[in-house]
Write a protein that holds these residues in place. Structure first.
Motif, short mmCIF file in Angstrom:
data_model
loop_
_atom_site.label_atom_id
_atom_site.label_comp_id
_atom_site.label_asym_id
_atom_site.label_seq_id
_atom_site.Cartn_x
_atom_site.Cartn_y
_atom_site.Cartn_z
N GLU B 95 0.82 -1.08 0.02
CA GLU B 95 0.07 0.03 0.16
C GLU B 95 1.01 1.51 0.07
O GLU B 95 1.40 1.37 1.03
CB GLU B 95 -0.69 -0.21 1.37
N SER B 96 0.88 2.14 -1.06
CA SER B 96 1.71 3.19 -1.06
C SER B 96 0.84 4.52 -1.90
O SER B 96 1.71 5.53 -2.01
CB SER B 96 2.91 3.02 -1.61
N ARG B 135 4.68 -3.99 1.94
CA ARG B 135 5.54 -2.97 1.54
C ARG B 135 6.84 -2.96 2.57
O ARG B 135 6.65 -2.99 3.69
CB ARG B 135 4.58 -1.63 1.86
N GLY B 136 7.70 -2.70 1.91
CA GLY B 136 9.24 -2.66 2.49
C GLY B 136 9.30 -1.72 3.70
O GLY B 136 9.85 -2.08 4.78
N GLU B 137 8.80 -0.57 3.58
CA GLU B 137 8.75 0.40 4.69
C GLU B 137 8.02 0.07 6.15
O GLU B 137 7.94 0.76 6.91
CB GLU B 137 8.37 1.65 4.09
N MET B 138 6.92 -0.69 5.88
CA MET B 138 6.20 -1.28 6.99
C MET B 138 7.03 -2.03 8.13
O MET B 138 6.36 -3.57 7.92
CB MET B 138 4.98 -1.72 6.59
N TRP B 175 8.45 -9.30 1.40
CA TRP B 175 8.54 -8.01 1.62
C TRP B 175 9.12 -7.10 0.40
O TRP B 175 10.21 -7.69 0.12
CB TRP B 175 8.94 -7.62 3.12
N GLY B 176 8.80 -6.00 0.44
CA GLY B 176 9.38 -5.05 -0.87
C GLY B 176 10.46 -4.23 -0.29
O GLY B 176 11.13 -4.43 0.86
N ALA B 177 10.88 -3.22 -1.25
CA ALA B 177 11.90 -2.34 -0.73
C ALA B 177 11.88 -1.07 -1.19
O ALA B 177 12.88 -0.34 -1.42
CB ALA B 177 13.20 -3.11 -1.07
N GLY B 178 10.47 -0.66 -1.31
CA GLY B 178 10.36 0.86 -1.67
C GLY B 178 10.24 1.19 -3.17
O GLY B 178 11.24 1.43 -3.72
#
Lengths: 204, 465
Positions: B95-96, B135-138, B175-178
């Motif tokens: 989610e972004s 999402r990576g940032e979470m 998980w992602g990385a932005g």
């Protein structure tokens, strides 16, 4: 030393084993490498390529697409200041100005003691709590200039060490699939028939 | 009414709760709390029926996708080709979209509900492995979901022979990385394959036919899946009794910006209006400092803007579409009368220009052009010609009349904006959406910013002898 340590290789192999194709593990492994070294080194990319069976150039290609991966050392604490619309409407630009003044660096810079890197960031999914920031991806909501000063002072004094690990560490909990409980990943070409539960009868 | 300190942003209320029913507990993310509040009862109930029956229930309830496009989940599951195995489930937790956050709260506050939703989807649609992409940032969401998965595996709710049945599925946390664009489903799949997260060209192949590793793949949003346990437990009738026929159930909506009580609210779909949300006492309670409303973004940063004239529209795609915008991901950003409109539009255009993956030229180049030109205008160094240039660059990214919101005459009611574009995904058009809205609604503010520099054609210089 920037190849993965032996202990991390064990974790890496566990992660790779969950995917039908090894390359899928690349982004999680890059995170593991960044957790170990604080940033992504050339040697690390070569090593990850060996682990998932692609060239280091392919690893570099993937790694450079994603913003969270850093290829040069950053401060122990990476402060990402959100500046997208909801935060901008609630004073993100003013907060950024204050942050630059407080830390004595411009956005994008790192303090001389290597403690802080200040960065512009895009929407952090906390829009109702604007303006927000993340320190090593841990949130701070409705941040005032005083809050920011206190945060920096606390980080310097080591008061938040339990909550906020050094840059590179994301989740402090890893998924573990016990060998006797997991189904296991199978390459798609090795699957020849449909799932057993699609036989038109209840599964239980 | 209280807002729970442990779920900052979420505001409870005396309304039906489908996905936020456990948010009031401080330990809502633990398996103990989940089991004490009907947890994993839905998967048990689902497993006691044939998979096809469960699929029919989800179809019958018209669970609309909550990620942005609003495509019904049950219908999506039915698009996989027959007898092609294996099929995968990919959960979109990347989610972004500016203004949006609901998936993050659902993952942080009730991860077991999401896991149970994944199990129901896998059972009903015959999906043999699930990848849960966060999402990576979470970081907190990753921690909570990892812990929940470890608990669920240990208790036998996920993995081999779930609850002793013949249903087996692995749920893998990824998980992602932005990268914003990875929220687009084909880019998400590329990222999950370990590649640069660039969208794939579609049509011809949608992920349901040709997705992860070239196999049939269902990509569902976190909130969509979180609806399923409640639906299976309470049945189709109870679900469709909430909301309207075309938009049943509830929806999580984040209202941010210049309102008195910004927050994430679970609202009744289809009937709640924007006026209820922005001015209602149980919701945001009006604009801050008693100011006047100037404009609002109704469905995430990509959505064309609305003014106070559209306040009485309900949360119903078939009405918001013809009015020229979309509900998107359930994010409202509110601007009061003090807002500097060109500067506000610039924050969004900057976002999309920054997040362009670079695959399609109109977005890669055009987004940056739009940002540079608009920056000039906002800084007061632009010219009249720059305003025209903004429109020309924008219409090169999405040609034709704008907005191309759903058009019933063309049978495009299910298609959000825009249907004509020169890019693969919506990032490019999204860079132009705020500029188009702002220029159309508040052109005078732009004109006031540009200096009336008179340009003298070069040939004219010195020609007057």
């Amino acid at each position: 030393m920037s190849r993965l340590t032996d202990a991390n290789v064990v974790i890496a192999k566990e992660i790779i084993g969950r995917y039908p194709r090894p390359k899928s593990a690349l982004v999680p492994l890059l995170h593991l490498s960044q957790e170990q070294n604080g940033y992504i080194t050339r040697e690390a990319m070569v090593h990850l390529g060996e682990l998932v069976g692609v060239t280091s150039a392919e690893v570099y290609g993937t790694a450079t697409f994603y913003e969270m991966f850093r290829f040069e050392p950053v401060g122990k604490y990476l402060i990402n200041m959100c500046g997208t619309m909801s935060c901008a409407l609630m004073g993100a630009a003013e907060l950024m100005h204050h942050a630059e003044h407080k830390l004595g660096i411009k956005a994008g810079g790192t303090t001389a003691d290597g403690m802080f890197t200040l960065a512009h960031a895009e929407c952090q999914a906390a829009c109702t709590e604007a303006p927000t920031l993340q320190v090593n991806y841990r949130y701070r909501f409705r941040v005032t200039p005083t809050d920011f000063d206190n945060l920096v002072d606390d980080l310097r004094a080591g008061k938040l060490a339990d909550e906020i690990p050094a840059h590179g560490v994301l989740a402090k909990v890893r998924q573990r699939i016990p060998a006797d409980k997991g189904v296991g990943a199978v390459a798609p070409e090795d699957v020849t028939e449909g799932p057993a539960w699609l036989d038109g009868k209840p599964a239980l | 009414m209280s807002s729970y300190p442990h779920a900052p942003g979420f505001v409870a209320g005396d309304r039906p709760k489908v996905v936020t029913s456990r948010f009031e507990y401080t330990d809502s993310f633990t398996i103990e709390r989940y089991l004490a509040t009907d947890g994993y009862a839905a998967i048990r109930k689902a497993l006691s029926k044939p998979a096809a029956d469960v699929h029919e229930e989800v179809k019958g309830a018209t669970v609309l996708g909550r990620g942005g496009a609003g495509f019904p989940a049950g219908t999506k599951w039915g698009l996989t080709p027959q007898q092609v195995w294996p099929r995968y489930l990919v959960v979109n937790g990347d989610e972004s979209e500016p203004g949006t956050y609901k998936d993050r709260l659902l993952m942080e506050r009730d991860p077991h509900q999401l896991i149970e939703g994944c199990l129901i989807a896998c059972y009903a649609a015959g999906l043999s492995q699930c990848f849960l992409y966060i999402r990576g940032e979470m970081a907190l969401a990753q921690e909570r979901v990892a812990t929940a998965l470890n608990e669920a595996y240990a208790a036998g709710y996920v993995g081999k022979n779930i609850l002793g049945s013949k249903f087996s599925v692995d749920i893998v946390l990824h998980w992602g990385a932005g990268a914003y664009v990875v929220g687009e489903e084909t880019a998400l799949i590329e990222s999950l394959e370990g590649n640069r997260g660039m969208p794939r060209l579609k049509p011809p192949f949608f992920p349901a036919a040709n997705g992860l590793y070239g196999q049939p793949t269902i990509v569902n949003n976190v909130e969509t899946l979180a609806n399923l346990p409640w639906l299976i437990r309470n049945g189709v009738e109870a679900y469709t009794a909430i909301g309207t026929k075309t938009s049943p159930g509830t929806r999580m909506v984040a209202v941010s910006g210049h309102v008195k009580r910004p927050g994430v609210y679970e609202i009744i779909n289809g009937t709640t209006t924007f006026r209820d949300l922005l001015y209602g006492e149980e919701f945001c309670g009006g604009i801050r400092n008693g100011n006047k409303l100037k404009a609002f973004v109704p469905g995430g940063g990509s959505a064309p803007w609305f003014t106070p004239d559209q306040l009485d529209l309900p949360f119903e795609a078939s009405q918001v579409g013809p009015a020229g915008s979309m509900l998107g991901s359930g994010a409202i950003m509110v601007m009061d009368e003090t807002t500097d409109i060109p500067a506000a539009a610039l924050t969004l255009t900057h976002f999309y220009a920054h997040e362009s993956c670079g695959k399609c030229t109109p977005c890669r180049e055009g987004g940056t052009w739009l940002e540079r030109i608009l920056t000039r205008v906002v800084n007061g160094t632009g010219t009249d010609a720059d305003l025209q240039q903004l429109i020309e660059v924008g219409t090169s990214i999405c040609p034709g009349d704008f907005p191309h919101a759903s058009n019933d005459a063309l049978g495009l009611s299910a298609v959000p904006f825009p249907y004509k574009m020169t890019t693969i995904c919506f990032v490019g058009p999204s860079a132009y959406a705020p500029i188009h809205s702002a220029l159309t609604l508040f052109r005078s503010e732009f004109e006031a910013r540009v200096t009336k520099r008179i340009t003298i054609p070069v040939t004219a210089v010195g020609a007057t002898s």
